[in-house]
Design a protein around this motif. Structure first.
Motif, PDB file in Angstrom:
ATOM      1  N   MET A 147       0.807  -1.168   0.000  1.00  0.00           N
ATOM      2  CA  MET A 147       0.000   0.000   0.000  1.00  0.00           C
ATOM      3  C   MET A 147       0.864   1.250   0.000  1.00  0.00           C
ATOM      4  O   MET A 147       0.619   2.158  -0.772  1.00  0.00           O
ATOM      5  N   ALA A 148       1.911   1.282   0.817  1.00  0.00           N
ATOM      6  CA  ALA A 148       2.802   2.440   0.857  1.00  0.00           C
ATOM      7  C   ALA A 148       3.525   2.604  -0.475  1.00  0.00           C
ATOM      8  O   ALA A 148       3.656   3.721  -0.983  1.00  0.00           O
ATOM      9  N   MET A 149       3.972   1.507  -1.046  1.00  0.00           N
ATOM     10  CA  MET A 149       4.647   1.568  -2.353  1.00  0.00           C
ATOM     11  C   MET A 149       3.689   2.077  -3.422  1.00  0.00           C
ATOM     12  O   MET A 149       4.075   2.856  -4.287  1.00  0.00           O
ATOM     13  N   ARG A 150       2.462   1.651  -3.397  1.00  0.00           N
ATOM     14  CA  ARG A 150       1.464   2.102  -4.379  1.00  0.00           C
ATOM     15  C   ARG A 150       1.223   3.606  -4.221  1.00  0.00           C
ATOM     16  O   ARG A 150       1.142   4.329  -5.209  1.00  0.00           O
ATOM     17  N   MET A 151       1.114   4.069  -2.992  1.00  0.00           N
ATOM     18  CA  MET A 151       0.899   5.494  -2.768  1.00  0.00           C
ATOM     19  C   MET A 151       2.080   6.310  -3.277  1.00  0.00           C
ATOM     20  O   MET A 151       1.886   7.355  -3.909  1.00  0.00           O
ATOM     21  N   LEU A 152       3.287   5.845  -3.026  1.00  0.00           N
ATOM     22  CA  LEU A 152       4.471   6.572  -3.482  1.00  0.00           C
ATOM     23  C   LEU A 152       4.649   6.477  -4.993  1.00  0.00           C
ATOM     24  O   LEU A 152       4.965   7.464  -5.650  1.00  0.00           O
ATOM     25  N   ALA A 153       4.452   5.294  -5.558  1.00  0.00           N
ATOM     26  CA  ALA A 153       4.677   5.091  -6.998  1.00  0.00           C
ATOM     27  C   ALA A 153       3.657   5.816  -7.852  1.00  0.00           C
ATOM     28  O   ALA A 153       4.001   6.396  -8.881  1.00  0.00           O
ATOM     29  N   TYR A 154       2.406   5.789  -7.448  1.00  0.00           N
ATOM     30  CA  TYR A 154       1.350   6.365  -8.273  1.00  0.00           C
ATOM     31  C   TYR A 154       0.907   7.746  -7.809  1.00  0.00           C
ATOM     32  O   TYR A 154       0.100   8.392  -8.468  1.00  0.00           O
ATOM     33  N   GLY A 155       1.420   8.191  -6.674  1.00  0.00           N
ATOM     34  CA  GLY A 155       1.067   9.509  -6.179  1.00  0.00           C
ATOM     35  C   GLY A 155      -0.388   9.647  -5.791  1.00  0.00           C
ATOM     36  O   GLY A 155      -0.978  10.706  -5.960  1.00  0.00           O
ATOM     37  N   VAL A 156      -0.966   8.577  -5.277  1.00  0.00           N
ATOM     38  CA  VAL A 156      -2.383   8.620  -4.906  1.00  0.00           C
ATOM     39  C   VAL A 156      -2.518   8.862  -3.406  1.00  0.00           C
ATOM     40  O   VAL A 156      -1.605   8.601  -2.635  1.00  0.00           O
ATOM     41  N   SER A 157      -3.673   9.325  -3.009  1.00  0.00           N
ATOM     42  CA  SER A 157      -3.922   9.601  -1.599  1.00  0.00           C
ATOM     43  C   SER A 157      -4.347   8.335  -0.864  1.00  0.00           C
ATOM     44  O   SER A 157      -4.666   7.313  -1.475  1.00  0.00           O
ATOM     45  N   ALA A 158      -4.391   8.437   0.451  1.00  0.00           N
ATOM     46  CA  ALA A 158      -4.736   7.284   1.281  1.00  0.00           C
ATOM     47  C   ALA A 158      -6.157   6.815   1.044  1.00  0.00           C
ATOM     48  O   ALA A 158      -6.444   5.615   1.108  1.00  0.00           O
ATOM     49  N   ASP A 159      -7.077   7.717   0.739  1.00  0.00           N
ATOM     50  CA  ASP A 159      -8.460   7.288   0.539  1.00  0.00           C
ATOM     51  C   ASP A 159      -8.645   6.522  -0.771  1.00  0.00           C
ATOM     52  O   ASP A 159      -9.622   5.803  -0.927  1.00  0.00           O
ATOM     53  N   VAL A 160      -7.694   6.639  -1.689  1.00  0.00           N
ATOM     54  CA  VAL A 160      -7.767   5.861  -2.937  1.00  0.00           C
ATOM     55  C   VAL A 160      -7.369   4.410  -2.687  1.00  0.00           C
ATOM     56  O   VAL A 160      -7.985   3.490  -3.217  1.00  0.00           O
ATOM     57  N   VAL A 161      -6.339   4.192  -1.876  1.00  0.00           N
ATOM     58  CA  VAL A 161      -5.873   2.822  -1.643  1.00  0.00           C
ATOM     59  C   VAL A 161      -6.691   2.081  -0.602  1.00  0.00           C
ATOM     60  O   VAL A 161      -6.595   0.867  -0.502  1.00  0.00           O
ATOM     61  N   ASP A 162      -7.525   2.779   0.168  1.00  0.00           N
ATOM     62  CA  ASP A 162      -8.289   2.063   1.196  1.00  0.00           C
ATOM     63  C   ASP A 162      -9.294   1.100   0.573  1.00  0.00           C
ATOM     64  O   ASP A 162      -9.580   0.051   1.139  1.00  0.00           O
ATOM     65  N   ASP A 163      -9.805   1.421  -0.611  1.00  0.00           N
ATOM     66  CA  ASP A 163     -10.696   0.482  -1.303  1.00  0.00           C
ATOM     67  C   ASP A 163      -9.923  -0.724  -1.818  1.00  0.00           C
ATOM     68  O   ASP A 163     -10.402  -1.849  -1.790  1.00  0.00           O
TER      69      ASP A 163
END
Length: 113
Positions: free
Chosen positions: A1-17
């Protein structure tokens, strides 16, 4: 999840789903991940320069023909295979006709970042 947030520049509410965790948990995990990376690599690569290092670096770069330079910027296009369709127009900057993100880093010859 942390790697996805850093790699894609998305916010936490995007990865919670995607990961099925709460936004606050995602933010906390990201903070711990970044803190751990800093702890592991700070001694060799993420340290603050001291006066001896600055002098040595300036002398090395001046000998190479770059007086006053502390490091160089390196850029590369990283292909974003799973770029969302809605974003393709933003990230397709004409580089080989695919969506890319430009990664940039400033580094010296001894990999100090």
């Amino acid at each position: 999840m942390a790697m996805r947030m850093l790699a894609y520049g998305v916010s936490a509410d995007v990865v919670d789903d995607y990961v099925r965790i709460g936004e606050s948990t995602a933010v906390e995990c990201l903070k711990k991940f970044v803190s751990t990376i800093c702890t592991i690599f700070e001694g060799k690569y993420l340290r603050k320069p001291n006066s001896n290092y600055v002098q040595r670096s300036l002398q090395m770069d001046e000998a190479r023909g770059f007086p006053g330079m502390m490091g160089s910027i390196d850029c590369m296009h990283w292909q974003w295979k799973n770029c969302p369709k809605a974003w393709k127009g933003i990230f397709m900057s004409g580089h080989k006709g695919v969506a890319t993100i430009i990664l940039e880093a400033v580094a010296s010859s001894d990999l100090w970042i």
